[in-house]
Design a protein around this motif. Structure first.
Motif, PDB file in Angstrom:
ATOM      1  N   VAL A 145       0.857  -1.187   0.000  1.00 10.29           N
ATOM      2  CA  VAL A 145       0.000   0.000   0.000  1.00 10.29           C
ATOM      3  C   VAL A 145       0.887   1.228   0.000  1.00 10.29           C
ATOM      4  O   VAL A 145       1.854   1.315   0.765  1.00 10.29           O
ATOM      5  N   THR A 146       0.576   2.188  -0.843  1.00  8.85           N
ATOM      6  CA  THR A 146       1.368   3.422  -0.910  1.00  8.85           C
ATOM      7  C   THR A 146       0.447   4.631  -0.888  1.00  8.85           C
ATOM      8  O   THR A 146      -0.744   4.537  -1.180  1.00  8.85           O
ATOM      9  N   ASN A 147       1.017   5.773  -0.512  1.00 14.25           N
ATOM     10  CA  ASN A 147       0.323   7.065  -0.542  1.00 14.25           C
ATOM     11  C   ASN A 147      -0.867   7.139   0.409  1.00 14.25           C
ATOM     12  O   ASN A 147      -1.788   7.932   0.188  1.00 14.25           O
ATOM     13  N   ALA A 148      -0.863   6.329   1.454  1.00 14.07           N
ATOM     14  CA  ALA A 148      -1.948   6.402   2.438  1.00 14.07           C
ATOM     15  C   ALA A 148      -1.554   7.396   3.535  1.00 14.07           C
ATOM     16  O   ALA A 148      -0.531   7.229   4.195  1.00 14.07           O
ATOM     17  N   ASN A 149      -2.358   8.448   3.718  1.00 13.12           N
ATOM     18  CA  ASN A 149      -2.097   9.461   4.743  1.00 13.12           C
ATOM     19  C   ASN A 149      -2.583   8.930   6.090  1.00 13.12           C
ATOM     20  O   ASN A 149      -3.782   8.878   6.357  1.00 13.12           O
ATOM     21  N   THR A 150      -1.643   8.525   6.945  1.00 13.48           N
ATOM     22  CA  THR A 150      -2.001   7.853   8.200  1.00 13.48           C
ATOM     23  C   THR A 150      -2.666   8.779   9.210  1.00 13.48           C
ATOM     24  O   THR A 150      -3.208   8.303  10.214  1.00 13.48           O
ATOM     25  N   SER A 151      -2.645  10.078   8.965  1.00 11.78           N
ATOM     26  CA  SER A 151      -3.375  10.970   9.879  1.00 11.78           C
ATOM     27  C   SER A 151      -4.882  10.898   9.618  1.00 11.78           C
ATOM     28  O   SER A 151      -5.686  11.294  10.462  1.00 11.78           O
ATOM     29  N   ARG A 173     -12.343  15.408  11.169  1.00 13.62           N
ATOM     30  CA  ARG A 173     -12.318  16.820  10.800  1.00 13.62           C
ATOM     31  C   ARG A 173     -12.462  17.012   9.300  1.00 13.62           C
ATOM     32  O   ARG A 173     -12.376  18.124   8.787  1.00 13.62           O
ATOM     33  N   ALA A 174     -12.664  15.904   8.584  1.00 13.20           N
ATOM     34  CA  ALA A 174     -12.832  15.994   7.137  1.00 13.20           C
ATOM     35  C   ALA A 174     -14.108  16.747   6.802  1.00 13.20           C
ATOM     36  O   ALA A 174     -15.057  16.782   7.584  1.00 13.20           O
ATOM     37  N   THR A 175     -14.107  17.377   5.657  1.00 12.47           N
ATOM     38  CA  THR A 175     -15.294  18.093   5.199  1.00 12.47           C
ATOM     39  C   THR A 175     -16.024  17.259   4.154  1.00 12.47           C
ATOM     40  O   THR A 175     -15.464  16.317   3.584  1.00 12.47           O
ATOM     41  N   GLU A 176     -17.279  17.617   3.913  1.00 11.53           N
ATOM     42  CA  GLU A 176     -18.087  16.867   2.962  1.00 11.53           C
ATOM     43  C   GLU A 176     -17.411  16.868   1.587  1.00 11.53           C
ATOM     44  O   GLU A 176     -16.895  17.895   1.124  1.00 11.53           O
ATOM     45  N   ASN A 177     -17.411  15.686   0.936  1.00 14.91           N
ATOM     46  CA  ASN A 177     -16.811  15.491  -0.388  1.00 14.91           C
ATOM     47  C   ASN A 177     -15.279  15.602  -0.381  1.00 14.91           C
ATOM     48  O   ASN A 177     -14.663  15.706  -1.437  1.00 14.91           O
ATOM     49  N   GLU A 178     -14.687  15.603   0.827  1.00 18.63           N
ATOM     50  CA  GLU A 178     -13.228  15.653   0.913  1.00 18.63           C
ATOM     51  C   GLU A 178     -12.676  14.221   0.865  1.00 18.63           C
ATOM     52  O   GLU A 178     -12.211  13.666   1.863  1.00 18.63           O
ATOM     53  N   SER A 179     -12.710  13.619  -0.287  1.00 20.98           N
ATOM     54  CA  SER A 179     -12.248  12.244  -0.443  1.00 20.98           C
ATOM     55  C   SER A 179     -10.726  12.180  -0.389  1.00 20.98           C
ATOM     56  O   SER A 179     -10.027  13.114  -0.777  1.00 20.98           O
ATOM     57  N   LYS A 180     -10.234  11.048   0.092  1.00 25.05           N
ATOM     58  CA  LYS A 180      -8.801  10.784   0.130  1.00 25.05           C
ATOM     59  C   LYS A 180      -8.518   9.467  -0.589  1.00 25.05           C
ATOM     60  O   LYS A 180      -9.366   8.569  -0.607  1.00 25.05           O
ATOM     61  N   THR A 181      -7.355   9.351  -1.168  1.00 23.28           N
ATOM     62  CA  THR A 181      -7.023   8.141  -1.931  1.00 23.28           C
ATOM     63  C   THR A 181      -5.723   7.518  -1.437  1.00 23.28           C
ATOM     64  O   THR A 181      -4.895   8.173  -0.809  1.00 23.28           O
ATOM     65  N   PHE A 182      -5.582   6.231  -1.735  1.00 24.46           N
ATOM     66  CA  PHE A 182      -4.308   5.535  -1.591  1.00 24.46           C
ATOM     67  C   PHE A 182      -4.217   4.513  -2.718  1.00 24.46           C
ATOM     68  O   PHE A 182      -5.207   4.256  -3.422  1.00 24.46           O
ATOM     69  N   THR A 183      -3.053   3.961  -2.917  1.00 23.04           N
ATOM     70  CA  THR A 183      -2.856   3.007  -4.008  1.00 23.04           C
ATOM     71  C   THR A 183      -2.311   1.689  -3.473  1.00 23.04           C
ATOM     72  O   THR A 183      -1.656   1.648  -2.421  1.00 23.04           O
ATOM     73  N   ILE A 184      -2.616   0.619  -4.190  1.00 24.09           N
ATOM     74  CA  ILE A 184      -2.095  -0.708  -3.876  1.00 24.09           C
ATOM     75  C   ILE A 184      -1.429  -1.251  -5.138  1.00 24.09           C
ATOM     76  O   ILE A 184      -2.043  -1.260  -6.211  1.00 24.09           O
ATOM     77  N   LYS A 185      -0.194  -1.688  -4.989  1.00 24.40           N
ATOM     78  CA  LYS A 185       0.561  -2.209  -6.125  1.00 24.40           C
ATOM     79  C   LYS A 185       0.065  -3.609  -6.505  1.00 24.40           C
ATOM     80  O   LYS A 185      -0.171  -4.444  -5.639  1.00 24.40           O
ATOM     81  N   VAL A 186      -0.099  -3.837  -7.801  1.00 26.49           N
ATOM     82  CA  VAL A 186      -0.430  -5.159  -8.335  1.00 26.49           C
ATOM     83  C   VAL A 186       0.794  -5.694  -9.063  1.00 26.49           C
ATOM     84  O   VAL A 186       1.335  -5.024  -9.950  1.00 26.49           O
ATOM     85  N   THR A 187       1.249  -6.883  -8.676  1.00 31.88           N
ATOM     86  CA  THR A 187       2.478  -7.424  -9.246  1.00 31.88           C
ATOM     87  C   THR A 187       2.270  -8.862  -9.729  1.00 31.88           C
ATOM     88  O   THR A 187       1.347  -9.553  -9.310  1.00 31.88           O
TER      89      THR A 187
END
Length: 231
Positions: A145-151, A173-187
């Protein structure tokens, strides 16, 4: 040849045995195959070099694990072999005989399957959601898993094509429609280069209706949204 002694003639007969074919007796053209595209490629044409009087040549191909294949379709390296029926000048080759050279089909970088997933997560610290990830192509597995903001959230290990996301201290404390993303490597896909799956997590808020009454008894309602931490 013959030898004559007096009235007698002796005749010596000569027999030339058939030859045994070797790897050096065959050649195939230089082959350039396009990367994997899902379509089978023809076997190469193998010919005899500098000899005549051999039987019919049958071409066989084997993958890197020495398994005979019916067609050249999956990415990977293939060795080329021949068997030959008996001919006028050469014995048959019944056990596959490897020919110099090999064939390689490269992996494709154009995987067109699903590369995204999404889920909603309550806007409150400590909430969890299980995300179903896309089905993978043959041979592939999920990796790091990469780019996951642990806060905002933590991401567990992928198990059976699913991953659990747990909200952290800043998610409430997130606001409405404030989506966050992370990525998972496929190998490790058989026919495709490694790629990323992007997962989008969207906060979910509680809808709150405030009711009040005026002096005449009329009721008024106002609608708003708040994080779950405030309820």
């Amino acid at each position: 040849a013959s030898v004559t002694v007096g009235d007698a003639t002796a005749v010596e007969a000569f027999k030339i045995n058939k030859g045994t074919l070797t790897q050096d007796d065959f050649a195939m053209p230089l082959i350039h195959l396009t990367p994997y595209d899902g379509n089978p490629k023809p076997f190469p044409e193998v010919r005899a070099v500098g000899i005549t009087g051999i039987g019919e040549i049958t071409v066989k191909c084997f993958d890197s694990e020495n398994n005979e294949v019916e067609s050249l379709i999956n990415a990977g390296s293939y060795n080329v072999y021949v068997t030959v029926t008996e001919g006028e000048n050469y014995y048959a080759v019944t056990e596959p005989l490897q020919v110099w050279g090999s064939i390689r089909i490269e992996k494709s970088s154009g995987y067109s399957g699903t590369k995204t997933a999404s889920a909603e997560l309550k806007a409150k610290n400590g909430e969890t959601v299980e995300v179903t990830l896309p089905t993978l192509p043959d041979g592939a597995s999920y990796g790091a898993v990469t780019n996951a903001n642990t806060s905002y959230f933590t991401v567990g290990a992928v198990t059976d094509g699913k991953v659990t996301v747990t909200s952290a201290k800043d998610w409430d404390r997130a606001t409405e429609n404030e989506s966050k993303t992370f990525t998972i490597k496929v190998t490790g896909a058989t026919n495709y280069n490694d790629y990323d799956v992007t997962v989008t997590i969207t906060p979910v808020f509680k809808t709150v209706v405030t009711v009040s009454a005026d002096a005449d008894g009329f009721t008024y309602g106002t609608t708003g949204k708040t994080g779950y931490k405030n309820l």
